[in-house]
Motif scaffolding. Structure first.
Motif, mmCIF file in Angstrom:
data_model
loop_
_atom_site.group_PDB
_atom_site.id
_atom_site.type_symbol
_atom_site.label_atom_id
_atom_site.label_comp_id
_atom_site.label_asym_id
_atom_site.label_seq_id
_atom_site.Cartn_x
_atom_site.Cartn_y
_atom_site.Cartn_z
ATOM 1 N N HIS A 34 70.101 25.686 6.194
ATOM 2 C CA HIS A 34 71.676 25.975 6.324
ATOM 3 C C HIS A 34 72.285 27.055 5.775
ATOM 4 C CE1 HIS A 34 71.480 23.772 2.513
ATOM 5 N NE2 HIS A 34 72.498 24.609 2.142
ATOM 6 N N ASP A 270 63.632 31.285 -12.104
ATOM 7 C CA ASP A 270 64.743 31.513 -12.870
ATOM 8 C C ASP A 270 64.535 31.543 -14.624
ATOM 9 O OD1 ASP A 270 65.335 27.662 -12.984
ATOM 10 O OD2 ASP A 270 63.688 28.963 -13.115
ATOM 11 N N ARG A 271 63.243 30.993 -14.934
ATOM 12 C CA ARG A 271 62.728 31.065 -16.158
ATOM 13 C C ARG A 271 61.287 31.355 -15.948
ATOM 14 N NH1 ARG A 271 65.422 26.056 -16.849
ATOM 15 N NH2 ARG A 271 67.534 27.117 -16.519
ATOM 16 N N ASP A 273 57.366 31.097 -15.679
ATOM 17 C CA ASP A 273 56.569 29.721 -15.152
ATOM 18 C C ASP A 273 57.211 28.684 -14.642
ATOM 19 O OD1 ASP A 273 55.235 30.055 -18.523
ATOM 20 O OD2 ASP A 273 54.568 31.059 -16.722
ATOM 21 N N ASP A 274 58.352 29.034 -13.873
ATOM 22 C CA ASP A 274 59.000 28.205 -12.963
ATOM 23 C C ASP A 274 58.821 28.644 -11.610
ATOM 24 O OD1 ASP A 274 62.222 26.874 -14.493
ATOM 25 O OD2 ASP A 274 60.265 26.269 -14.704
ATOM 26 N N ALA A 275 59.031 27.665 -10.537
ATOM 27 C CA ALA A 275 58.916 28.196 -9.342
ATOM 28 C C ALA A 275 60.014 29.226 -8.867
ATOM 29 C CB ALA A 275 59.017 26.979 -8.234
ATOM 30 N N ASP A 277 61.797 31.725 -6.159
ATOM 31 C CA ASP A 277 62.638 31.844 -4.819
ATOM 32 C C ASP A 277 63.309 32.981 -4.550
ATOM 33 O OD1 ASP A 277 64.543 29.534 -6.788
ATOM 34 O OD2 ASP A 277 65.343 31.643 -6.046
ATOM 35 N N MET B 1 66.148 24.619 -6.808
ATOM 36 C CA MET B 1 66.016 25.974 -6.858
ATOM 37 C C MET B 1 65.816 26.274 -8.478
ATOM 38 S SD MET B 1 68.210 28.758 -4.437
ATOM 39 C CE MET B 1 69.681 27.924 -4.854
ATOM 40 N N HIS B 2 66.415 25.323 -9.363
ATOM 41 C CA HIS B 2 66.195 25.854 -10.722
ATOM 42 C C HIS B 2 65.645 24.743 -11.376
ATOM 43 C CE1 HIS B 2 70.250 27.715 -9.426
ATOM 44 N NE2 HIS B 2 69.754 28.593 -10.747
ATOM 45 N N GLY B 3 64.709 25.155 -12.321
ATOM 46 C CA GLY B 3 64.025 24.343 -13.269
ATOM 47 C C GLY B 3 62.935 23.504 -12.765
ATOM 48 N N ARG B 4 62.193 24.171 -11.565
ATOM 49 C CA ARG B 4 61.007 23.633 -11.103
ATOM 50 C C ARG B 4 59.947 24.280 -11.800
ATOM 51 N NH1 ARG B 4 60.932 24.075 -5.451
ATOM 52 N NH2 ARG B 4 61.998 25.944 -6.008
ATOM 53 N N PRO B 5 58.812 23.499 -11.872
ATOM 54 C CA PRO B 5 57.685 24.184 -12.790
ATOM 55 C C PRO B 5 56.812 25.018 -11.692
ATOM 56 C CG PRO B 5 57.144 22.043 -12.748
ATOM 57 C CD PRO B 5 58.753 22.037 -12.325
ATOM 58 N N ARG B 6 56.166 26.108 -11.745
ATOM 59 C CA ARG B 6 55.506 26.854 -10.868
ATOM 60 C C ARG B 6 54.175 26.312 -11.080
ATOM 61 N NH1 ARG B 6 55.151 33.117 -12.698
ATOM 62 N NH2 ARG B 6 57.391 32.546 -12.574
ATOM 63 N N ASN B 55 69.693 15.764 1.482
ATOM 64 C CA ASN B 55 70.211 17.190 1.402
ATOM 65 C C ASN B 55 71.654 17.405 1.543
ATOM 66 O OD1 ASN B 55 70.248 19.931 1.067
ATOM 67 N ND2 ASN B 55 69.364 20.352 3.227
ATOM 68 N N GLU B 57 73.595 19.407 0.083
ATOM 69 C CA GLU B 57 73.888 20.913 0.525
ATOM 70 C C GLU B 57 74.014 21.186 2.078
ATOM 71 O OE1 GLU B 57 74.647 23.247 -2.654
ATOM 72 O OE2 GLU B 57 75.349 21.196 -2.171
ATOM 73 N N LYS B 103 75.649 18.166 -8.678
ATOM 74 C CA LYS B 103 76.625 19.542 -8.800
ATOM 75 C C LYS B 103 76.881 20.195 -7.270
ATOM 76 C CE LYS B 103 74.476 21.033 -12.984
ATOM 77 N NZ LYS B 103 73.756 22.435 -13.720
ATOM 78 N N ASP B 136 76.671 14.107 -18.301
ATOM 79 C CA ASP B 136 76.547 15.622 -18.561
ATOM 80 C C ASP B 136 77.899 16.119 -18.750
ATOM 81 O OD1 ASP B 136 76.354 18.350 -18.673
ATOM 82 O OD2 ASP B 136 75.711 18.727 -16.674
ATOM 83 N N ARG B 138 78.867 18.867 -19.688
ATOM 84 C CA ARG B 138 79.473 20.224 -19.308
ATOM 85 C C ARG B 138 79.441 20.289 -17.553
ATOM 86 N NH1 ARG B 138 78.422 24.181 -23.029
ATOM 87 N NH2 ARG B 138 79.825 25.200 -21.784
ATOM 88 N N ASN B 139 79.520 19.408 -17.135
ATOM 89 C CA ASN B 139 79.409 19.246 -15.672
ATOM 90 C C ASN B 139 80.754 20.013 -15.137
ATOM 91 O OD1 ASN B 139 79.586 18.985 -12.845
ATOM 92 N ND2 ASN B 139 78.411 17.081 -12.893
#
Lengths: 317, 704
Positions: A34, A270-271, A273-275, A277, B1-6, B55, B57, B103, B136, B138-139
């Motif tokens: 989307h 983003d940091r 060793d993270d995935a 995009d 999109m954030h904070g997912r390990p590679r 989803n 979003e 969020k 949270d 801080r949300n």
């Protein structure tokens, strides 16, 4: 080597972006379907900053962009999705990259955007009325690129943004909302594009922004939160527009961004060793451009497009 | 999109991912189909709910649901139970989506949309918000939604304030709660709500509250940012104030058209050489104000009718507000008596009209008066019209001979600042509070080495000095400058990432020291004399070179300066110079100016004739940090006189040239030094000469 900054894996990142453009069947791609218009802007602008925009099929992209336009004049995130101001800006920016703004019915798009301004000067995202200073920025930026800024009430737009200014010098999404680097970028850019930066307390905001740099050299988005590569753009652009970018340690930030690369498969996360995009890949590369990393085109901090693209619109004969 | 390990993709992951993708894609195409065909059946709605839970979003689905609600409402014959259940179903979908992503803008907005229809329980929302806050704190979505609900329900600010108290007492490191507290308190103070007046009482309580946070966790920033806000509330004057003028109160100005005045040594602060037949009148306020005009400021003089005076804000933007304002008084062409000192009186603040950006009126009447003596041109002088080239070499500067007294012109220094006897002394409370805070922060720093504590102490000490000098202007001793300079040096070591910030603060302290009393200021004043000439130019130069200055400040003390040497410093910007309206000769060589756009303040200096910007960094940086701080087409701040294209040679690099054009067009420079900048080449020089037709010397060479 001790003391060396490290390398930007240009080729790997180019290949990563091209593969994202083609890959449509895994879960991540479907979940982001989307907002493909945003993804196109992030990916293509990154390619242009790396000097590799010619690696894509321009005609194919432009015809897909135009397929996303709704009869109201606005653009959706993908074919068949509803129009929204978010994707309208990305569409305009993508066309600007290719110097093809002339394929647009400029008045039609401008009227859609201008029609989203409310009585108090704020902007809604679409007909459903969500109000956010992000949309103020988007309206001002897109209308500036289309050279139709006179279609909105600029004074009221500016006054609304100023009403979102906080006591720490930052800006939130609506009046009274907490300062956040993303919102600050939107408000500062909107004020910059309308010659209204005198409303910003540059010393106060500059200090708040430079305090986003944490010990690792990375930037966070607000106090006591985790750092993220995307803030290399939001915070840094804001600092540049108010001429306080020298208040952070540039070398350390460059090192952090480079550490967030996936050096094998390309892309930036983003940091470390993270995935990865395409969103963070763009903000990492654009951040490096702001930090004068060699080999990258300069990027305009307010229009979020390469400087030569912006100059082409405003200074060509 | 954030904070997912590679992680490297494994084949079984790819298969699972593809299967999930299939399911999601099916839901999306069905949703779009239903949406485009306006199908709002129970099954269709189920599909959209499934999609949004997976989803949140997918924004078109939220739009679809709103249309479905509107459709189903219009078909339900307004049976209240049906209506309620339609809306509570929406809230259920939102809650499930928020579980997936708390969020999601789309989810929160949908909830607001439902609530604003008026059929749902607001109390239930407050409970929901409590849960989110605990998960949270801080949300910001939750905080924004809370503000929306509070407004909907009419919850008073005092109640919400108590809520922030509760949160902060649970956890001091809650910047969001502190922020909301500051917003609520501002409203309560501004509206003088019962229990929140007088302001001083409230601030005392807030100080005590924040002290707990500072001592519990001195490394957490939240409390310190709030403390900074409290400090600002304590030291900032309630209304805008006039802090400085040129001419200064009680001074005797001599306006002449030639430098030669029979060898009389004049005070550098009170003589003015003008070829234009006018002289400026400058007002400098403590903050930016609007509304300075001939109705709000009255100037009584024989030279000009008050109503004819046009006041201009000295701002480098299209703003109508500025800290410094200027008007020009005409020296009439009529033969005036050369020895007569004509009196001029200026009054302001009697009527409302001068207001700060935050809306407070300048309400304290200010008055200052001075005299002007006109020195006519003798015919001998009129012939010797030649302009000489200025050489900024040390050999041409001679220290100002302080012993040559001429009816104590130096005494006027004390009157550079406005007399403050009209102003009731700042309440003792403010000074006492500052002293308390200083003691407290010192105590904290004795226990722990805390960066932000040190910075706060430096700010407190400077605020204290400023307050003392305001209340007792003749005791110019700045008690804390040395300690503050040391604090900033400590901070540069403790927190090297932000060293440029501390360095700039140091520059400001240094300039305060230099300008705080006449002895130190005179040490930096020199005569400029070209040794070959027998006629003596009485230019007095303020030399602030080689001081490692990275920033300009204390401009209110320097409004009298006509010749300024800022060479060999570390200046990246010259913000502030725009107020120095008398400036004719300026040396900025050997600094760190990296773009022409940094010179925007010079556009307001109509008397500037000689400019040296050699050996800077113009053209060496791809990134221009002043791009939006000057007038240009990019920010829609140029007028119809923007005729850039007429000046640019065909193959020129557009970027660099437009910046130079934007800055220099309309200047009347006679001398320009530009060598030592990356941008300078012959082509560029010839472009500049076209833009500046009045130039006589460029880089030391005479033009023909």
């Amino acid at each position: 080597m001790e003391g060396q900054i490290g390398d930007l894996e240009v080729e790997k990142h180019v290949q990563y972006i091209l593969s994202v453009e083609k890959r449509k069947d895994n879960f991540e791609s479907v979940v982001m379907e989307h907002l493909r218009m945003n993804g196109a802007y992030w990916g293509l602008t990154t390619l242009d900053l790396l000097g590799k925009l010619d690696m894509v099929d321009e005609d194919e992209i432009i015809s897909w962009v135009m397929e996303c336009q709704h009869e109201s004049g606005g653009f959706g995130g993908n074919v068949g999705h509803d129009p929204h101001i978010l994707y309208t800006l990305s569409a305009v920016q993508v066309l600007a990259l290719f110097d093809k703004l002339n394929v647009l019915d400029i008045d039609k798009v401008s009227n859609y955007i201008a029609g989203l301004q409310n009585e108090d000067g704020s902007f809604s995202g679409d007909m459903w009325g969500e109000i956010d200073t992000r949309f103020s920025y988007i309206a001002i930026c897109s209308l500036s690129l289309l050279q139709r800024l006179d279609k909105i009430n600029v004074e009221k737009a500016v006054n609304y943004i100023v009403s979102c200014k906080n006591l720490d010098g930052g800006f939130g999404c609506t009046p009274g909302a907490e300062s956040h680097a993303g919102q600050i970028f939107c408000c500062v850019s909107a004020l910059a594009l309308t010659g209204s930066l005198h409303h910003v307390d540059k010393d106060l905001l500059g200090w708040w922004l430079c305090e986003r740099q944490v010990k690792s050299g990375a930037l966070n988005g607000r106090p006591e939160k985790l750092p993220d590569v995307c803030y290399s753009w939001w915070v840094l652009s804001s600092l540049i527009m108010i001429d306080r970018a020298h208040w952070i340690d540039k070398e350390k930030l460059i090192k952090f961004i480079l550490d967030c690369q996936d050096k094998e498969n390309g892309g930036i996360s983003d940091r470390p060793d993270d995935a990865v995009d395409v969103f963070h890949t763009y903000f990492g590369v654009a951040g490096l451009a702001h930090l004068e990393y060699p080999g990258l085109k300069a990027v305009d901090p307010a229009y979020a497009l390469p400087v030569d693209v912006v100059n082409r619109i405003f200074f060509s004969r | 999109m954030h904070g997912r390990p590679r992680k490297a993709p494994k084949p079984e992951d790819a298969a699972a991912s593809a299967a999930k993708a299939e399911k999601l894609r099916a839901l999306q195409s069905q949703l779009l189909h239903n949406h485009h065909n306006q199908i709002y059946t129970k099954e269709a709605l189920e599909i959209s709910a499934k999609l949004l839970e997976a989803n949140p979003e997918s924004y078109t689905a939220w739009n679809y649901r709103k249309l479905a609600v509107e459709h189903n409402l219009s078909h339900s014959e307004s049976d209240p139970d049906t209506v309620k259940s339609i809306f509570s179903e929406e809230l259920r979908v939102v809650e499930n989506s928020l579980k997936q992503n708390f969020k999601s803008y789309g989810a929160w907005h949908h909830r607001k949309w439902v609530l604003s229809k008026g059929h749902s329980s607001v109390d239930h929302e407050l409970q929901l918000l409590d849960r989110f806050q605990r998960a949270d704190s801080r949300n910001f979505h939750a905080w924004n939604y809370r503000r929306f609900i509070a407004a909907l329900k009419g919850i008073p600010d005092e109640e919400e304030l108590k809520y922030t108290t509760k949160l902060i007492e649970t956890n001091f490191s809650n910047y969001s709660a502190w922020h909301n507290r500051s917003v609520l308190l501002s409203h309560l103070l501004q509206n003088k709500v019962k229990g929140f007046f007088p302001k001083e009482k409230v601030l005392v309580e807030e100080y005590e509250f924040v002290h707990q946070a500072l001592f519990t966790d001195p490394d957490d920033q939240s409390g310190w940012f709030y403390h900074l806000w409290l400090l600002d509330q304590t030291v900032k004057p309630e209304t805008p104030l006039l802090v400085s003028t040129w001419p200064a109160h009680g001074s005797d100005i001599i306006v002449s058209a030639e430098g030669c005045l029979d060898g009389r040594a004049l005070s550098p602060f009170t003589s003015f050489h003008s070829d234009a037949g006018t002289f400026p009148l400058i007002l400098y306020f403590n903050e930016a104000v609007e509304g300075v005009n001939s109705s709000t400021v009255t100037v009584k003089s024989v030279f000009t009718e008050n109503k004819d005076l046009v006041w201009k804000p000295l701002a480098t933007s299209k703003s109508c507000a500025a800290q410094a304002w200027v008007t020009h008084l005409n020296v009439p062409d009529v033969k005036l008596h050369p020895s007569t000192a004509y009196p001029i009186e200026v009054n302001l603040g009697d009527s409302q009209g001068i207001i700060s950006l935050s809306g407070s009126h300048c309400s304290h009447p200010s008055r200052f008066a001075f005299t002007v003596c006109v020195q006519p041109l003798s015919s001998k002088h009129a012939e010797r019209q030649s302009v000489e080239m200025i050489l900024w070499r040390d050999v041409n500067f001679h220290f100002y001979d302080a012993h040559v007294q001429e009816s104590s012109p130096i005494a006027y220094f004390d009157r550079l600042s406005i007399k403050k006897d009209h102003e009731p002394a700042a309440s003792k409370w403010h000074a006492k509070t500052l002293v308390n805070e200083i003691a407290l922060v010192r105590q904290l720093l004795s226990e722990i080495d805390c960066k932000i504590g040190k910075l706060t102490l430096a700010r407190l000490l400077m605020a204290h000095d400023a307050m003392v000098s305001y209340m007792a202007p003749h005791s110019h001793k700045k008690v804390h400058s040395e300690e503050v300079l040391q604090l900033y040096s400590d901070l540069m070591e403790l927190d090297p990432m932000h060293s440029q910030y501390y360095k700039e603060a140091q520059s400001l302290v240094l300039l305060q020291q230099v300008t705080s009393n006449r002895e130190s200021l005179l040490k930096h004043c020199c005569h400029h004399r070209v040794s070959t000439s027998s006629s003596v130019g009485n230019s007095v130069c303020l030399r602030l070179n080689n001081l490692s200055l990275s920033r300009i400040g204390c401009v209110e003390q320097l409004l009298w300066v006509q010749m300024l040497d800022l060479s060999h410093n570390e200046l990246r910007s010259i913000d502030g110079l725009e107020a120095m309206q008398l400036l004719s000769f300026l040396n900025l060589s050997h600094n760190k100016l990296s773009s022409f756009t940094a010179l925007e303040p010079l556009r307001l200096l109509k008397l500037l004739k000689v400019l040296d910007i050699s050996y800077n960094e113009i053209g060496a940086h791809p990134v221009d940090t002043r791009r939006y701080l000057c007038s240009s087409p990019l920010s829609h701040t140029v007028g119809s006189d923007w005729n850039f294209n007429e000046f640019v040679p065909d193959d020129a690099k557009v970027t660099n040239y437009w910046e130079a054009f934007a800055i220099f067009r309309g200047f009347n420079l006679t001398q320009l030094d530009i060598v030592g900048n990356a941008i300078t080449d012959e082509k560029f020089k010839s472009f500049l000469i076209k833009v500046l037709p009045t130039l006589k010397w460029v880089d030391g060479e005479e033009l023909h």
